[in-house]
Scaffold this active site. Sequence first.
Site, PDB file in Angstrom:
ATOM      1  N   GLY A  57       0.828  -1.209   0.000  1.00 50.48           N
ATOM      2  CA  GLY A  57       0.000   0.000   0.000  1.00 50.48           C
ATOM      3  C   GLY A  57       0.856   1.249   0.000  1.00 50.48           C
ATOM      4  CB  CYS A  84       5.351  -4.032   0.429  1.00 51.14           C
ATOM      5  SG  CYS A  84       6.178  -2.456   0.109  1.00 51.14           S
ATOM      6  CE1 TYR A  85       0.869   1.292   5.440  1.00 52.93           C
ATOM      7  CE2 TYR A  85      -0.618  -0.586   5.631  1.00 52.93           C
ATOM      8  CZ  TYR A  85      -0.246   0.700   5.996  1.00 52.93           C
ATOM      9  OH  TYR A  85      -0.985   1.382   6.941  1.00 52.93           O
ATOM     10  CG  HIS A 175       5.515  -5.555  -4.186  1.00 51.68           C
ATOM     11  ND1 HIS A 175       4.204  -5.439  -3.795  1.00 51.68           N
ATOM     12  CD2 HIS A 175       6.138  -4.430  -3.772  1.00 51.68           C
ATOM     13  CE1 HIS A 175       4.023  -4.279  -3.187  1.00 51.68           C
ATOM     14  NE2 HIS A 175       5.182  -3.645  -3.156  1.00 51.68           N
ATOM     15  CD  GLU A 177       2.628  -8.547  -5.054  1.00 51.90           C
ATOM     16  OE1 GLU A 177       2.303  -7.408  -4.657  1.00 51.90           O
ATOM     17  OE2 GLU A 177       3.277  -9.348  -4.357  1.00 51.90           O
ATOM     18  CG  ASP A 232     -15.684 -11.006 -20.721  1.00 51.49           C
ATOM     19  OD1 ASP A 232     -14.877 -11.950 -20.677  1.00 51.49           O
ATOM     20  OD2 ASP A 232     -15.345  -9.816 -20.631  1.00 51.49           O
ATOM     21  CE  LYS A 374     -11.440 -11.205 -21.892  1.00 57.32           C
ATOM     22  NZ  LYS A 374     -12.685 -10.475 -22.163  1.00 57.32           N
TER      23      LYS A 374
END
Length: 518
Positions: A57, A84-85, A175, A177, A232, A374
């Site tokens: 964040g 992180c945060y 991070h 990710e 979709d 997606k």
Amino acid sequence: MTQHQRLLIIDFGSQVTQLIARRLRELNVYCEIHPYQKVTDAFLTDFAPQAIIFSGGPDSVTREGSPRPPKSAFTLGVPILGICYGQQVMMQELGGLVESGHGTAEFGRAYVTPTERALPLLEGWFQDGREQVWMSHGDHVSRIAPGFEVYGTSPGAPFAITADPERHFYAVQFHPEVHHTPKGAKLYENFVRLAGFTGDWTMAGYREQAIEKIRERVGDKKVICGLSGGVDSSVAAVLIHEAIGDNLTCVFVDHGLLRKGEAEEVVTMFRDHYNMRLIAADESDLFLGALEGVSDPEVKRKTIGKLFIDVFQNYANQIEGAEFLAQGTLYPDVIESVSFSGGPSVTIKSHHNVGGLPEKMGLKLVEPLRELFKDEVRALGRELGLPEKFIGRHPFPGPGLAIRCPGEITREKLAILREADAVYIDQIRKHGLYDEIWQAFVAILPVRTVGVMGDGRTYDYACALRAVTSVDGMTADYYPFSHEFLGETATRIINEVKGINRVTYDITSKPPGTIEWE
């Protein structure tokens, strides 16, 4: 109904929180992102997570009133990973100390080296002595909380990896990710294994659960679905049809701005192959008439959007007893609608969708894809047996060719554009490049240029080819076609499409450009 094992991601406002969820979904772990303001003691009890992740964040835990998780998160007895945060808030809440400044900020690529202690979370890491990670922090942990030990350090983060293995509390300053942390996925894999996840989130399981939910919500009532032919809406329609059969009616509106053969292809597939109730509405004269003389791109979008709602409502009113409207809302849309800050964002261009229809028509919503990303929608489409040609389609905008035709729209220009686009996509498929590209299309330019064909002078339109690579459409780069491919494609378009005598290739990235031309 089967209940999946669930992981809760508490969002503290990181721009890459969605990537955490995607990494976990790739591991067949069901997770949800919720902003920290929403996560109360009662919420935690109701959600009953098997593990929790605190996201990064932009705030500082040293600021009074900065975001915090509920204290009960630490007493649930479930594994927690702070990023992180998220690491800093864990340390601050559990008795450690976080400080600002002192020259220990790190932004970008960094390298973490291990301490001598072993940690199951880091299985598969440090095989070459150190690991590349992605840092983005101004504050730093200056004292770790009681019970924690240090398992990795970097030049700017002496507590880059900390953990209290007894309580299954883990915290990293970087991070994992993002793809700039090459072994980040392995760290997540280790975390969910330590948390006891068995990987029970599959598309086969989701399909069964979604069908059961649709039947439970809809009962014997009727549903209307706006079918565009995109991934979709197509997957949503097939899923709902499997659940309620003829109580679903799809409405496909041809606004005259579709690609070559697209309307016929959609109608054939859904009416003939899936035997669905389908209203195919050819309203091209209405739309093209309203767009005559219009060149401003925002006016084009708003004109098309308003007409679409009016036309859709007109046809929907013919379906007696309809109580539900189906939409192909995806999980990123849901996350963004309950964002961390709730603040406004800059509108780059308005979007064409049916978002205003439920309120205007007094219908209840059915959104069977609202828990999916997606790539998961595509996987569900394969599970439902949709043809790969539909599942793997490049995104196509709601306003269609209108925004690939800068300047005034005419039937002549649309006809030329359809032919040029068909040749271009055929070339891409012929060379086996279609699946490498996020989106590809032709834009017909509002200029005519002089050319020579045979012994004669021509004065025809110029066109621009566009092809981009992207992960999510938020950023994009142009696809590096070979000069041979571009030359061959330009020759085919000029020889096969009457009305074009010049071909260019757009090499603008996003930002600063957008993917579409308007």
